[in-house]
Structure formats: C-alpha cells, structure tokens
Motif scaffolding. Sequence first.
Motif, PDB file in Angstrom:
ATOM      1  N   THR A   1     -24.868  -6.287 -13.148  1.00 15.97           N
ATOM      2  CA  THR A   1     -24.511  -7.279 -12.036  1.00 15.97           C
ATOM      3  C   THR A   1     -22.864  -7.070 -11.979  1.00 15.97           C
ATOM      4  N   LEU A   2     -22.380  -7.336 -13.200  1.00 15.14           N
ATOM      5  CA  LEU A   2     -20.931  -7.437 -13.363  1.00 15.14           C
ATOM      6  C   LEU A   2     -20.425  -5.978 -13.028  1.00 15.14           C
ATOM      7  N   LYS A   3     -21.082  -4.926 -13.615  1.00 17.31           N
ATOM      8  CA  LYS A   3     -20.576  -3.652 -13.473  1.00 17.31           C
ATOM      9  C   LYS A   3     -20.550  -3.264 -11.940  1.00 17.31           C
ATOM     10  N   LYS A   4     -21.542  -3.777 -11.179  1.00 20.97           N
ATOM     11  CA  LYS A   4     -21.596  -3.348  -9.733  1.00 20.97           C
ATOM     12  C   LYS A   4     -20.231  -4.008  -8.998  1.00 20.97           C
ATOM     13  N   ALA A   5     -20.171  -5.362  -9.389  1.00 20.32           N
ATOM     14  CA  ALA A   5     -18.880  -5.888  -8.962  1.00 20.32           C
ATOM     15  C   ALA A   5     -17.670  -5.138  -9.200  1.00 20.32           C
ATOM     16  N   ALA A   6     -17.410  -4.844 -10.226  1.00 21.12           N
ATOM     17  CA  ALA A   6     -16.286  -4.060 -10.800  1.00 21.12           C
ATOM     18  C   ALA A   6     -16.314  -2.679  -9.951  1.00 21.12           C
ATOM     19  N   GLU A   7     -17.262  -2.065  -9.447  1.00 19.55           N
ATOM     20  CA  GLU A   7     -17.073  -1.059  -8.591  1.00 19.55           C
ATOM     21  C   GLU A   7     -16.798  -1.167  -7.099  1.00 19.55           C
ATOM     22  N   THR A   8     -16.847  -2.394  -6.713  1.00 15.98           N
ATOM     23  CA  THR A   8     -16.749  -2.772  -5.285  1.00 15.98           C
ATOM     24  C   THR A   8     -15.339  -2.332  -4.809  1.00 15.98           C
ATOM     25  N   PRO A   9     -14.352  -2.643  -5.503  1.00 16.65           N
ATOM     26  CA  PRO A   9     -13.040  -2.237  -4.760  1.00 16.65           C
ATOM     27  C   PRO A   9     -12.825  -1.038  -3.900  1.00 16.65           C
ATOM     28  N   THR A  10     -12.113  -1.321  -2.781  1.00 14.09           N
ATOM     29  CA  THR A  10     -11.993   0.041  -1.947  1.00 14.09           C
ATOM     30  C   THR A  10     -10.587   0.637  -2.327  1.00 14.09           C
ATOM     31  N   LYS A  11     -10.381   1.874  -1.610  1.00 16.44           N
ATOM     32  CA  LYS A  11      -9.134   2.560  -1.674  1.00 16.44           C
ATOM     33  C   LYS A  11      -8.012   1.605  -1.093  1.00 16.44           C
ATOM     34  N   GLU A  12      -8.272   0.815  -0.234  1.00 21.76           N
ATOM     35  CA  GLU A  12      -7.131   0.128   0.371  1.00 21.76           C
ATOM     36  C   GLU A  12      -6.801  -1.089  -0.690  1.00 21.76           C
ATOM     37  N   ASP A  13      -7.739  -1.517  -1.534  1.00 18.81           N
ATOM     38  CA  ASP A  13      -7.243  -2.582  -2.586  1.00 18.81           C
ATOM     39  C   ASP A  13      -6.541  -1.894  -3.396  1.00 18.81           C
ATOM     40  N   PHE A  14      -6.624  -0.529  -3.798  1.00 18.84           N
ATOM     41  CA  PHE A  14      -5.780  -0.051  -4.923  1.00 18.84           C
ATOM     42  C   PHE A  14      -4.448   0.444  -4.337  1.00 18.84           C
ATOM     43  N   THR A  15      -4.421   0.688  -3.079  1.00 21.20           N
ATOM     44  CA  THR A  15      -3.306   1.011  -2.163  1.00 21.20           C
ATOM     45  C   THR A  15      -2.269  -0.081  -2.314  1.00 21.20           C
ATOM     46  N   GLN A  16      -2.958  -1.405  -1.916  1.00 22.19           N
ATOM     47  CA  GLN A  16      -2.117  -2.604  -1.927  1.00 22.19           C
ATOM     48  C   GLN A  16      -1.595  -2.885  -3.288  1.00 22.19           C
ATOM     49  N   ALA A  17      -2.314  -2.772  -4.380  1.00 21.28           N
ATOM     50  CA  ALA A  17      -1.930  -3.078  -5.886  1.00 21.28           C
ATOM     51  C   ALA A  17      -0.742  -2.037  -5.776  1.00 21.28           C
ATOM     52  N   ILE A  18      -0.855  -0.884  -5.779  1.00 23.89           N
ATOM     53  CA  ILE A  18       0.172   0.102  -5.839  1.00 23.89           C
ATOM     54  C   ILE A  18       1.523  -0.402  -5.347  1.00 23.89           C
ATOM     55  N   ASN A  19       1.195  -0.894  -3.771  1.00 30.85           N
ATOM     56  CA  ASN A  19       2.403  -1.207  -3.200  1.00 30.85           C
ATOM     57  C   ASN A  19       3.246  -2.203  -3.849  1.00 30.85           C
ATOM     58  N   GLY A  20       2.395  -3.036  -4.172  1.00 26.37           N
ATOM     59  CA  GLY A  20       3.041  -4.382  -4.730  1.00 26.37           C
ATOM     60  C   GLY A  20       3.847  -4.066  -5.990  1.00 26.37           C
ATOM     61  N   ILE A  21       3.128  -3.012  -7.010  1.00 34.02           N
ATOM     62  CA  ILE A  21       3.992  -2.856  -8.218  1.00 34.02           C
ATOM     63  C   ILE A  21       5.313  -2.098  -7.700  1.00 34.02           C
ATOM     64  N   ILE A  22       5.205  -1.041  -6.865  1.00 33.19           N
ATOM     65  CA  ILE A  22       6.550  -0.448  -6.232  1.00 33.19           C
ATOM     66  C   ILE A  22       7.662  -1.465  -5.744  1.00 33.19           C
ATOM     67  N   VAL A  23       7.279  -2.044  -5.109  1.00 32.13           N
ATOM     68  CA  VAL A  23       8.308  -2.794  -4.448  1.00 32.13           C
ATOM     69  C   VAL A  23       8.617  -4.260  -5.242  1.00 32.13           C
ATOM     70  N   GLY A  24       7.465  -4.665  -5.942  1.00 32.16           N
ATOM     71  CA  GLY A  24       7.545  -6.122  -6.563  1.00 32.16           C
ATOM     72  C   GLY A  24       8.208  -5.798  -8.118  1.00 32.16           C
ATOM     73  N   GLU A  25       8.021  -4.737  -8.440  1.00 23.28           N
ATOM     74  CA  GLU A  25       8.388  -4.282 -10.051  1.00 23.28           C
ATOM     75  C   GLU A  25       9.505  -3.159  -9.931  1.00 23.28           C
ATOM     76  N   MET A  26       9.076  -2.030  -9.739  1.00 20.15           N
ATOM     77  CA  MET A  26      10.048  -0.724  -9.847  1.00 20.15           C
ATOM     78  C   MET A  26      11.003  -0.838  -9.111  1.00 20.15           C
ATOM     79  N   TYR A  27      11.209  -1.553  -7.802  1.00 26.03           N
ATOM     80  CA  TYR A  27      12.258  -1.618  -7.002  1.00 26.03           C
ATOM     81  C   TYR A  27      13.414  -2.620  -7.557  1.00 26.03           C
ATOM     82  N   GLU A  28      12.763  -3.638  -8.183  1.00 27.14           N
ATOM     83  CA  GLU A  28      13.606  -4.756  -8.814  1.00 27.14           C
ATOM     84  C   GLU A  28      14.107  -3.964 -10.096  1.00 27.14           C
TER      85      GLU A  28
END
Length: 256
Positions: A122-149
């Motif tokens: 069940t834990l594995k299934k939960a870990a498989e639920t994030p969508t492409k949009e979830d990954f996109t938001q995380a990537i946007n956050g790193i680019i602006v929140g970390e790399m730009y800084e």
Amino acid sequence: MNMNGPVKISRSERLQTVQEIAVRLQEVYKESILAIGVYGSVSRGTDGPFSDIEMFCVLDESREDVEFSYEWSAGPWKAEVNVLSTDVLLKTAATVEDDWPLTHGPFFSPLSLYDPKGFFPTLKKAAETPTKEDFTQAINGIIVGEMYEFIGKLRNVSLNGPHTYLPYLAMQFAQYGAMLIGLHNQRFYSTGAMVLPESLKLPNRPAGFDNVAKLVMSGELSEPSKIVFVCENFWDGLTAWAAEHHYVIHSERIPF
C-alpha cells in the motif's frame, strides 16, 4: 586499536541488531504496530562495515498523527527509527519535494520485518500516485527558489568576494542540479554518496551540468574563475533546458 565512533560490524551482526530493535518496538507499541521495515543500505544489501541502521515503525490509523524519530548511538553503531502513523507516512510517500530523488526510494522497497496486513505494498502504491504536475511544481520550485538564488550569490561573490564561498556554491549547483535531473526523469538515487555519479547517467541533463558535477567530484575547487565559468555555463544551459521542457523561471512582476 581503539576507535571512537562507528566500528566494523558484519552484515549478519547488523541484521541481528535490527531484529533486536524490532522486538523492542513491539514491546513498546504492542498491538498499535502495523508494520516494521528497514530502509537504506541495509535493505538494499549494500551496507558497508561502518553503515548505520535505518528503520520504519508504522502505527495503525487508530492512533493520532505521529511523526518522530528515535536516533541514537550505542557506541560502535548508530540507528534511526522513524515512528509514524499510517496516514502521515502515506501522505509523505505521495508528496514530491526537492529531494524526492534521494528520499523516496525507501517507500518502494523496504526490507519487511513485520507486515501481517500487507501495508508495504500500500505504501508503494501511495508513492506511485504523484502526477507529472507534482513533479513540475517541484522542479519550478528548485529553479526559482534555489538555482536563481545561487546564480545571484555567485555573481555577487564574483564581484565583491569572498571567493572562499565559491566552492560551497559549486557544490550547491551540482547537488540541486542532480535533484532537478532526478525529478525530471522521475528516478531515484541509491544513496547520497552516489547522487552525482548516478545523475550523470540519466538522460535529458541540462547543458553545463556535467562540468559542474565533475568539477565537484574532482575536489578541484580552488580556482575561482573556473568555478564561476562552469556555474554560469550551467545556468545558461539550465534556462534553455527549462524553456525546452516548459518549466517556469519568470512570472508576472508581482504575481499576487
């Protein structure tokens, strides 16, 4: 020879200690325990003679939200046991954060010590639920929140010093760049020590990343002009990569 801190311990000895910890957890939490598992190098079978022990203790949903860790050294070895209620762990597994490529592998393949109700699948299934949009938001956050800084700090230090800060910035560029690549490919890194070499094997890397990663892995971080050059080059490659894959760096002047 006496040695402070961790000493050499065989895998069989480490697994025996794991079982002792599991028994103690069952004595403490009794019928509230839903599952007990091991993660990290011990679960993968790659633990070395000085490796520590990392474990989950999952409590059933009848408990209030629980999330804390026992972390201790017994002298020759160290252990960490994360005690979490079911809902907390499932929510964590389904969340994509900056360090997802490094932290979420354990949700897919823990070494089960106790799991009578089949919680770990069940834990594995939960870990498989994030969508492409979830990954996109995380990537946007790193680019602006970390790399730009980081690029702003790099340019300030390049102009005004101190140049002693540049090696640290190079390591941050490399580490967060590797997280971006892992998130983009939705791939895990096996361990912190392997983040950079494993990231270099993944596809769709921004131009310039390889040089930053190789510079950091070489340890040759004493030449300020070289650090500035490779980091600026990586930033240029990262902005082009973000545009190619529709990641967002810039927004409205004031977006709220």
